[in-house]
Design a protein around this motif. Structure first.
Motif, PDB file in Angstrom:
ATOM      1  N   GLU A   1       0.978  -1.082   0.072  1.00  0.00           N
ATOM      2  CA  GLU A   1       0.067  -0.048   0.056  1.00  0.00           C
ATOM      3  C   GLU A   1       0.789   1.285  -0.208  1.00  0.00           C
ATOM      4  OE1 GLU A   1      -2.977   2.436  -0.278  1.00  0.00           O
ATOM      5  OE2 GLU A   1      -3.153   0.549  -0.608  1.00  0.00           O
ATOM      6  N   ALA A   2       1.888   1.309   0.805  1.00  0.00           N
ATOM      7  CA  ALA A   2       2.969   2.346   0.857  1.00  0.00           C
ATOM      8  C   ALA A   2       3.500   2.455  -0.570  1.00  0.00           C
ATOM      9  CB  ALA A   2       4.004   2.086   1.856  1.00  0.00           C
TER      10      ALA A   2
ATOM     11  N   ARG B   1       2.230   1.704  -3.491  1.00  0.00           N
ATOM     12  CA  ARG B   1       0.987   2.368  -4.456  1.00  0.00           C
ATOM     13  C   ARG B   1       1.096   3.770  -4.111  1.00  0.00           C
ATOM     14  NH1 ARG B   1      -2.622  -2.572  -2.741  1.00  0.00           N
ATOM     15  NH2 ARG B   1      -2.296  -4.039  -4.467  1.00  0.00           N
ATOM     16  N   LYS B   2       0.916   4.309  -2.898  1.00  0.00           N
ATOM     17  CA  LYS B   2       0.677   5.705  -2.670  1.00  0.00           C
ATOM     18  C   LYS B   2       1.907   6.558  -3.109  1.00  0.00           C
ATOM     19  CE  LYS B   2      -2.120   5.212   1.531  1.00  0.00           C
ATOM     20  NZ  LYS B   2      -2.097   5.235   2.906  1.00  0.00           N
ATOM     21  N   ASP B   3       3.141   6.137  -2.850  1.00  0.00           N
ATOM     22  CA  ASP B   3       4.300   6.574  -3.384  1.00  0.00           C
ATOM     23  C   ASP B   3       4.324   6.871  -5.092  1.00  0.00           C
ATOM     24  OD1 ASP B   3       7.314   7.578  -2.911  1.00  0.00           O
ATOM     25  OD2 ASP B   3       7.440   5.987  -4.288  1.00  0.00           O
ATOM     26  N   TYR B   4       3.784   5.592  -5.752  1.00  0.00           N
ATOM     27  CA  TYR B   4       3.693   5.701  -6.968  1.00  0.00           C
ATOM     28  C   TYR B   4       2.575   6.941  -7.565  1.00  0.00           C
ATOM     29  CZ  TYR B   4       3.526   4.090 -11.933  1.00  0.00           C
ATOM     30  OH  TYR B   4       3.648   4.285 -13.155  1.00  0.00           O
ATOM     31  N   VAL B   5       1.410   6.664  -6.844  1.00  0.00           N
ATOM     32  CA  VAL B   5       0.588   7.708  -7.319  1.00  0.00           C
ATOM     33  C   VAL B   5       1.154   9.130  -6.992  1.00  0.00           C
ATOM     34  CG1 VAL B   5      -1.785   8.931  -6.659  1.00  0.00           C
ATOM     35  CG2 VAL B   5      -1.468   6.093  -6.700  1.00  0.00           C
ATOM     36  N   ALA B   6       1.812   9.443  -6.051  1.00  0.00           N
ATOM     37  CA  ALA B   6       2.361  10.819  -5.596  1.00  0.00           C
ATOM     38  C   ALA B   6       3.364  11.009  -6.830  1.00  0.00           C
ATOM     39  CB  ALA B   6       3.155  10.611  -4.147  1.00  0.00           C
ATOM     40  N   TYR B   7       4.088  10.124  -7.309  1.00  0.00           N
ATOM     41  CA  TYR B   7       5.178  10.344  -8.484  1.00  0.00           C
ATOM     42  C   TYR B   7       4.588  10.561  -9.534  1.00  0.00           C
ATOM     43  CZ  TYR B   7       7.479   7.984 -12.232  1.00  0.00           C
ATOM     44  OH  TYR B   7       7.825   7.561 -13.708  1.00  0.00           O
ATOM     45  N   TYR B   8       3.229  10.111  -9.937  1.00  0.00           N
ATOM     46  CA  TYR B   8       2.661  10.292 -11.135  1.00  0.00           C
ATOM     47  C   TYR B   8       1.958  11.794 -10.930  1.00  0.00           C
ATOM     48  CZ  TYR B   8      -1.015  10.163 -14.674  1.00  0.00           C
ATOM     49  OH  TYR B   8      -1.843  10.499 -16.026  1.00  0.00           O
TER      50      TYR B   8
ATOM     51  N   ASP C   1      -0.911   0.703 -13.816  1.00  0.00           N
ATOM     52  CA  ASP C   1      -0.837  -0.273 -12.558  1.00  0.00           C
ATOM     53  C   ASP C   1       0.162   0.508 -11.771  1.00  0.00           C
ATOM     54  OD1 ASP C   1      -0.645  -2.061 -10.718  1.00  0.00           O
ATOM     55  OD2 ASP C   1       0.232  -3.750 -11.905  1.00  0.00           O
ATOM     56  N   PRO C   2      -0.208   0.879 -10.311  1.00  0.00           N
ATOM     57  CA  PRO C   2       0.813   1.457  -9.338  1.00  0.00           C
ATOM     58  C   PRO C   2       1.566   0.346  -8.702  1.00  0.00           C
ATOM     59  CG  PRO C   2      -1.347   1.251  -8.419  1.00  0.00           C
ATOM     60  CD  PRO C   2      -1.547   0.647  -9.803  1.00  0.00           C
ATOM     61  N   ASN C   3       1.399  -1.042  -8.870  1.00  0.00           N
ATOM     62  CA  ASN C   3       2.298  -2.091  -8.376  1.00  0.00           C
ATOM     63  C   ASN C   3       3.630  -1.998  -8.799  1.00  0.00           C
ATOM     64  OD1 ASN C   3       0.182  -3.179  -6.098  1.00  0.00           O
ATOM     65  ND2 ASN C   3      -0.819  -3.608  -8.246  1.00  0.00           N
ATOM     66  N   ALA C   4       4.441  -2.317  -7.741  1.00  0.00           N
ATOM     67  CA  ALA C   4       5.673  -2.800  -7.954  1.00  0.00           C
ATOM     68  C   ALA C   4       6.047  -3.903  -8.953  1.00  0.00           C
ATOM     69  CB  ALA C   4       6.740  -3.025  -6.758  1.00  0.00           C
ATOM     70  N   VAL C   5       7.097  -3.931  -9.726  1.00  0.00           N
ATOM     71  CA  VAL C   5       7.651  -5.003 -10.530  1.00  0.00           C
ATOM     72  C   VAL C   5       8.454  -5.772 -10.122  1.00  0.00           C
ATOM     73  CG1 VAL C   5       8.432  -5.557 -12.926  1.00  0.00           C
ATOM     74  CG2 VAL C   5       6.837  -3.829 -12.839  1.00  0.00           C
ATOM     75  N   ILE C   6       9.515  -5.218  -9.231  1.00  0.00           N
ATOM     76  CA  ILE C   6      10.676  -5.981  -8.662  1.00  0.00           C
ATOM     77  C   ILE C   6      10.611  -5.755  -7.121  1.00  0.00           C
ATOM     78  CG2 ILE C   6      13.401  -5.752  -8.551  1.00  0.00           C
ATOM     79  CD1 ILE C   6      12.352  -6.576 -11.195  1.00  0.00           C
TER      80      ILE C   6
END
Length: 692
Positions: free
Chosen positions: A329-330, A332-339, A352-357
């Protein structure tokens, strides 16, 4: 990074038989055959070739350059775009500056030579405008380590002594092509350029010399890094890697837990690696400092995302699983903020805001993507990134791709257009199936049908030789990424459990289980021995229970439902004389499926059965004694059995493995999303097995 000396594979005898496009392909395949030179799908090569214009018959110069997509290591001649060089030169008069970069791509089709359908890539101007016949652009870890260093320009001068130029980071496109042209033209002593944060360009007027030049520059970079690296790498070890068996067992538990949390909208395929370079990085003191910086090379970044997710691991796998909700969840939130920080008014919708690695200290690296090949390749790209960080951080200071530049690459409108052109995902894309009796006729037909719809398949069978052959055959047809084989004795709990662990480790989890392993026997009741009775029950009842139970458990762990399909029999609903053990076991299968359907429904786990009858072709059951017994019982020759059963059916049609596979696909897919506890007869019509 290069480990040991790069080998010159050029064979003059081979090259002498090739025309100029052939030499370009030969050079490209040689460069792409060594991942120390360039990563899968990365880089491009070109040659400027004289040819007759199809209409005027006048001699023109044609740029042959790797087209959009593809891999230089495996491409064929049709992987190259061909463009009139003079028309590409004419585009310089249309160029309106950096803010109009993308419109130049729209002009490239107007430069196509001989109606070549291969789309030209964004890198075309980078090759066209260099005033040399042959150009190589590759992504060697050793050179990118220099390109991604804080003092990249200074290091380039120091290492290469002025024969290689340097340009700062810039997104590939028309303007970068003009800059490459300018530096090459104004500095005729240069044999190439290091692109900051990106990779290497080299050029020459001879194909062989260009290939050898590329190798020499990469080797020079690798030698310098090795000689000047600080030891130990990554500031040394912070945690000890667990023993290999423990790492594998932990991965088998972690991967379904991750997959269940990130695959609710679309199933994802996983990949695990605990290669030495991965363990060196994830176990190091520098992990928490370097990993958040992300990757540098755009090729790496596009495959691995803005940054990895680190899963702290202190030896307790259950605690690690319990931490996943918060960590994911953290992220995803960080990815949304980056976007939101980086988006432009015309940016594509957030993906998709989930990590790959996923990096796990002491264990290794896990990756997830839409399909197995993409997940595997993403992990390979992150290994490239690790190598780059080792080199840059070991000799200078590593610098990742700036966040805004990373966003501009990830959400580039041209990249979005490429994604939109991709085919629609298949119905079972990303899903994982395990099929018992997978090396047999029905099992392999089921496997082929599911793979055709995008599934990853694990074939489980007790016959190792047949299993190995079937896996090899599927690998040739569908690619090695999508199929695995595990030796399984369905009557042994330990091998069943181990097979599901291997499945989780290979693909990330499970979505489809097909209980297909089978035997057959015929004997009058008074002639049925306890051994024969137990043999039927152990495989057809106990075996089905063990396999279904382990699949059910794994599906519950993931929390995204699933489908379990039993391959039953007409004899499960209709008694037959002279086969009491077989019929009883088959009836038990059907009832087990119904019982499990009751328990699985609250979790979205569906259990259904397919009842075949008289599937002779390719079936191991119909080899040997059973075939002889059925022929004798019906007073016909063995060769007449298939025709006998065809005539016995109401529809007067034979039933083939592919027919059973189609029914299994129905139950495995979302076509039957509202069906559980059911069975489907595939017998061309047999009145005694009509449902009641």
């Amino acid at each position: 990074m290069a480990s040991g000396k790069l080998v010159d594979l050029w064979d003059d005898a081979v090259a002498a038989k090739l025309d100029e496009p052939g030499k370009l392909l030969y050079r490209s395949n040689l460069l792409g055959s060594d991942l120390r030179i360039t990563n899968f799908g990365g880089g491009n090569t070109s040659a400027k070739v004289k040819a007759a214009d199809p209409l005027s018959r006048q001699e023109v110069t044609v740029l042959w350059v790797k087209g959009s997509g593809g891999d230089i290591g495996s491409m064929k001649l049709d992987g190259f775009s061909t463009l009139y060089l003079d028309r590409l030169e004419a585009l310089k008069g249309l160029y309106r500056g950096l803010e109009h970069e993308d419109e130049m791509v729209g002009y490239l089709p107007h430069c196509t030579f001989n109606l070549n359908p291969r789309a030209a890539s964004i890198d075309t101007p980078l090759h066209a405008f260099v005033p040399k016949i042959h150009v190589d652009h590759v992504h060697p870890d050793a050179v990118i380590a220099i390109a991604a260093s804080k003092n990249s320009e200074k290091l380039t001068q120091e290492i290469f002594g002025g024969e290689i130029g340097w340009l700062p980071w810039q997104r590939p496109g028309f303007d970068l092509g003009l800059r490459l042209s300018k530096i090459a033209t104004e500095n005729p002593h240069l044999v190439g350029v290091v692109l900051g944060g990106h990779g290497l360009f080299t050029w020459h007027d001879d194909a062989k010399a260009c290939y050898q030049l590329t190798l020499r520059i990469i080797q020079k970079a690798a030698n310098w890094l090795e000689a000047n690296a600080r030891k130990p790498a990554f500031e040394g070890e912070r945690v000890k890697a667990l023993p290999a068996e423990e790492r594998a067992a932990i991965a088998a538990k972690l991967m379904p837990a991750i997959r269940g949390r990130i695959g609710k909208e679309q199933a994802k395929s996983g990949h695990f690696t605990d290669a030495p370079e991965v363990l060196e990085f994830v176990d190091s003191r520098a992990l928490d400092r370097l990993a958040p910086l992300g990757t540098s090379c755009p090729d790496h970044f596009l495959r691995t995302k803005i940054r990895p997710l680190i899963i702290p691991f202190g030896g307790d796998v259950e605690a690690a699983i319990a931490s996943l909700d918060g960590l994911i969840e953290a992220y995803r939130k960080d990815y949304v903020a980056y976007y939101e920080r980086c988006e432009h008014p015309d940016s594509p919708k957030m993906r998709d805001p989930n990590a790959v690695i996923y990096l796990v200290p002491g264990v290794g690296m896990i990756s997830f993507a839409a399909d197995k090949a993409t997940a595997r390749i993403a992990s390979e790209f992150y290994v490239n990134a690790i190598n780059v960080m080792r080199g840059a951080d070991g000799t200078d200071t590593y610098v990742g791709l700036p966040e805004q530049e990373a966003f501009n690459i990830e959400y580039w409108l041209l990249e979005e257009a490429k994604l939109q052109r991709m085919p629609r995902a298949k119905s079972l894309a990303g899903r994982v199936a395990l099929i018992t009796g997978g090396a047999g006729g029905i099992g392999s037909a089921i496997a082929a049908r599911l793979i055709q719809e995008g599934a990853n398949v694990v074939l489980a069978d007790i016959d190792q030789a047949s299993l190995d052959q079937r896996v090899a055959d599927f690998g040739k047809v569908f690619g090695k990424d999508v199929v695995r084989g595990v030796k399984m004795d369905v009557t042994r709990e330990d091998t069943v459990i181990a097979s599901f662990q291997e499945t989780a480790r290979a693909f990330g989890g499970i979505d489809i289980v097909v209980n297909n392993a089978g035997i057959s026997s015929a004997a009058a009741v008074e002639d049925t021995t306890l051994d024969l009775w137990n043999h039927n029950i152990s495989i057809l009842a106990t075996g089905y229970f063990l396999v279904a139970r382990e699949g059910y458990r794994l599906m519950k762990t993931q929390g995204n439902g699933g489908s379990i399909v039993f391959i039953g029999s007409k004899n499960g609903v209709s008694a037959s004389a002279g086969a009491s053990a077989y019929c009883t076991a088959k009836a038990a299968e059907l009832h087990l499926a119904r019982c499990m359907a009751l328990e699985g429904a609250p979790f979205g786990i569906r259990i259904n059965s397919v009842n075949p009858d008289a599937v002779l072709r390719g079936s191991k059951i119909w080899q040997g004694e059973w075939r002889q017994q059925r022929a004798a019982s019906n007073k016909i020759a063995e060769d007449d059995l298939e025709e006998f059963y065809r005539k016995r059916s109401l529809l007067q049609r034979s039933v083939f493995p592919e027919d059973i596979a189609e029914a299994v696909y129905f139950f495995a897919s979302d076509l039957s999303a509202k069906s559980t506890g059911n069975f489907l007869n595939v017998d061309a019509g047999n009145v005694v097995s009509f449902t009641r």
